[in-house]
Design a protein around this motif. Structure first.
Motif, short mmCIF file in Angstrom:
data_model
loop_
_atom_site.label_atom_id
_atom_site.label_comp_id
_atom_site.label_asym_id
_atom_site.label_seq_id
_atom_site.Cartn_x
_atom_site.Cartn_y
_atom_site.Cartn_z
N GLU A 273 42.65 37.45 21.89
CA GLU A 273 42.85 37.01 23.25
C GLU A 273 44.59 36.59 23.29
O GLU A 273 45.13 36.68 24.33
CB GLU A 273 42.04 35.82 23.53
N GLN A 274 45.06 36.12 22.36
CA GLN A 274 46.29 35.72 22.34
C GLN A 274 47.58 36.53 21.96
O GLN A 274 48.95 35.83 22.04
CB GLN A 274 46.61 34.42 21.28
N ARG A 275 47.11 37.87 22.14
CA ARG A 275 48.05 38.77 21.42
C ARG A 275 47.84 40.05 22.54
O ARG A 275 46.72 40.40 23.10
CB ARG A 275 47.76 39.38 20.14
N VAL A 276 49.04 40.91 22.82
CA VAL A 276 48.98 42.12 23.53
C VAL A 276 49.77 43.07 22.66
O VAL A 276 50.49 42.75 21.87
CB VAL A 276 49.78 41.89 24.79
N SER A 277 49.27 44.30 22.71
CA SER A 277 49.97 45.58 22.18
C SER A 277 51.14 45.97 22.85
O SER A 277 51.38 45.43 24.11
CB SER A 277 49.13 46.75 22.11
N VAL A 278 52.19 46.59 21.99
CA VAL A 278 53.25 46.96 22.78
C VAL A 278 53.04 48.03 24.01
O VAL A 278 53.81 47.85 25.10
CB VAL A 278 54.33 47.82 21.77
N GLN A 279 51.95 48.82 23.82
CA GLN A 279 51.55 49.61 24.95
C GLN A 279 51.24 48.59 26.26
O GLN A 279 51.54 48.91 27.28
CB GLN A 279 50.42 50.56 24.61
N GLU A 280 50.32 47.69 25.96
CA GLU A 280 50.08 46.84 26.98
C GLU A 280 51.18 45.82 27.78
O GLU A 280 51.32 45.86 29.02
CB GLU A 280 49.00 45.50 26.71
N TYR A 281 52.09 45.60 26.89
CA TYR A 281 53.35 44.94 27.37
C TYR A 281 54.24 46.02 28.13
O TYR A 281 54.69 45.51 29.22
CB TYR A 281 54.16 44.46 26.33
N LYS A 282 54.01 47.16 27.80
CA LYS A 282 54.98 48.26 28.52
C LYS A 282 54.27 48.33 29.81
O LYS A 282 54.92 48.65 30.81
CB LYS A 282 54.57 49.46 27.76
N SER A 283 53.14 48.25 29.91
CA SER A 283 52.32 48.44 31.39
C SER A 283 52.78 47.13 32.12
O SER A 283 52.74 47.47 33.47
CB SER A 283 50.83 48.51 31.12
N TYR A 349 55.61 35.96 27.03
CA TYR A 349 55.37 36.87 26.00
C TYR A 349 56.39 36.63 24.89
O TYR A 349 57.72 36.63 25.25
CB TYR A 349 55.21 38.32 26.42
N VAL A 350 56.01 36.66 23.66
CA VAL A 350 56.98 36.27 22.56
C VAL A 350 56.89 37.50 21.57
O VAL A 350 55.84 38.16 21.43
CB VAL A 350 56.20 35.13 21.87
N VAL A 351 58.26 37.77 21.17
CA VAL A 351 58.46 38.98 20.38
C VAL A 351 59.51 38.61 19.27
O VAL A 351 60.17 37.71 19.41
CB VAL A 351 58.96 40.10 21.19
N CYS A 352 59.25 39.17 18.11
CA CYS A 352 60.14 39.20 16.84
C CYS A 352 60.22 40.60 16.35
O CYS A 352 59.71 41.60 17.15
CB CYS A 352 59.60 38.15 15.99
N VAL A 378 50.78 31.82 26.97
CA VAL A 378 51.72 32.32 25.94
C VAL A 378 50.86 33.46 25.39
O VAL A 378 49.89 33.08 24.80
CB VAL A 378 51.97 31.27 24.93
N LYS A 379 51.60 34.43 25.04
CA LYS A 379 50.74 35.50 24.08
C LYS A 379 51.87 36.34 23.46
O LYS A 379 52.99 36.38 23.60
CB LYS A 379 50.29 36.64 25.05
N ASP A 380 51.42 36.61 21.95
CA ASP A 380 52.12 37.47 21.22
C ASP A 380 52.48 38.98 21.39
O ASP A 380 51.22 39.47 21.68
CB ASP A 380 51.67 36.97 19.74
#
Length: 399
Positions: A273-283, A349-352, A378-380
């Motif tokens: 629940e604390q994370r999203v995939s790159v596809q979800e972030y793209k949406s 959204y946090v990214v590295c 906050v989500k990763d």
């Protein structure tokens, strides 16, 4: 004629050269250390070289792993190294082992060689090689390099200590950095590999190694070497002491709490629940949903590549909770809040690079939520910018 220049050395001569011819060396790891090491051992006339590596040649290897080339990308490193060395000296027998050293095969392999050179880049393999060398009574020439620094010592040699004498307990996995995470300059690891070759040749030719109870440290930034005297062999050492309890090889990944690989580590600190995939972030981006993208990589990595909508606050600054960075983050959250309905929380959204540091950052931000930072969720972004490059934008730079 091939060896004439080293035959002239009083410390080597014909007798020493014949010793090299009759010596076998197992090189554990055909990477940044193993390549220059094996190159100079073959050039000097070592009789048999065992070349062990489980990995294949990748583009990111080529700045430091000088036996491999663009044409050998995809080949097993052991095979690539053996081909290159055979072209250099056809009289040196090169034996490639495309496999991962393990508790099941280490003793059988190491017992076939006179000297072992540890060119690995992970803690479990270092303990495994050390224990196998002690149990097989083989000298171990060990080196490491990271960023702009290197270290070298010789274990289990002339009554000196073994690796466990100095490090009876492995370090916490989260404190260990490898080249994939921390980086290394190719010439630094090359210097250390050459120094390894030097010590192997001295031992093989009947000369005394300089580092049986000394740790050589190399600071490439300042161009300085220094030696530290190591403590003597420990009577209570569990593998080489007077009453050893380690009499056979163990499960070293369990012992160290980490994987026996130098690949980039993957942490799992957060729930789904604390994370999203790159596809979800793209949406989320495509839908124009207001949000804040926080890049927590060091500036040197952000300079390589970044998503244009991101803001950069390095993880180290979040951990220190430096006022300027927290104030900057508050400002950005407030600006975004003005664009949104007042009762909604601001999504951050946090990214590295790989999705490791970003998870730590999410935990830090959640702890600050309600105190330093208010009204945020906050989500990763799972597996970070390299997943973005692989799955969303193939033109995005990889490193």
């Amino acid at each position: 004629m091939r060896y004439s220049r080293q035959l002239l050395l009083p410390g080597l001569g014909v007798k020493g050269q014949m010793s090299l011819l009759n010596t076998s060396v197992l090189v554990v790891g055909c990477g940044g250390l193993g390549c220059p090491l094996a190159l100079y051992l073959a050039a000097a006339g070592i009789g048999r070289l065992g070349l062990l590596d489980y990995d294949g040649v990748e583009l990111s290897n080529l700045h430091r792993q000088v036996l491999h080339t663009e044409r050998t990308q995809g080949l097993p490193k052991a095979q690539s190294a053996a081909r290159a060395l055979s072209r250099l000296n056809s009289t040196t027998q090169c034996v490639p082992y495309h496999l991962q050293l393990s508790s099941e095969n280490a003793l059988q392999l190491i017992q076939q060689y006179d000297i072992v050179a540890d060119c690995s880049d992970n803690v479990p393999t270092r303990y495994l090689v050390n224990d196998a060398c002690v149990l097989s009574s083989k000298p171990l020439v060990s080196a490491s390099a990271l960023r702009m620094e290197g270290q070298l010592t010789v274990y289990n040699y002339n009554g000196g200590p073994c690796y466990r004498c100095l490090y009876p307990v492995p370090p916490p996995p989260e404190t260990v950095t490898n080249c994939s995470d921390g980086g290394v300059l190719g010439v630094v690891v090359g210097v250390m590999g050459c120094l390894q070759a030097l010590e192997v040749l001295k031992i093989a030719s009947g000369q005394k190694s300089s580092f049986g109870q000394q740790l050589l440290m190399f600071d490439a930034q300042d161009g300085r070497f220094r030696c530290i005297k190591l403590r003597a062999k420990q009577a209570g050492c569990v593998v080489c002491g007077e009453t050893p309890t380690v009499t056979e090889l163990q499960d070293y990944e369990s012992f160290c709490g980490s994987s026996a690989t130098d690949k980039c580590r993957r942490l799992n600190l957060l729930s789904a629940e604390q994370r999203v995939s790159v596809q979800e972030y793209k949406s989320i981006v495509d839908c124009g949903t207001p949000h804040l993208l926080l890049d927590v990589r060091p500036k040197v990595e952000v300079d390589i590549c970044h998503l244009p909508v991101s803001i950069n606050i390095p993880l180290a600054s979040l951990e220190d909770q430096k006022g300027d960075h927290i104030h900057f983050l508050k400002e950005k959250i407030s600006e975004l809040k003005l664009q949104m309905s007042s009762e909604l929380e601001v999504p951050v959204y946090v990214v590295c690079k790989l999705g490791n540091d970003s998870q730590t950052a999410v935990q830090l931000l959640e702890m600050m939520s309600g105190t330093e930072l208010e009204n945020i969720t906050v989500k990763d972004i799972t597996r970070g910018l390299m997943a973005w490059a692989n799955k969303i934008d193939p033109s995005f730079p990889k490193y």
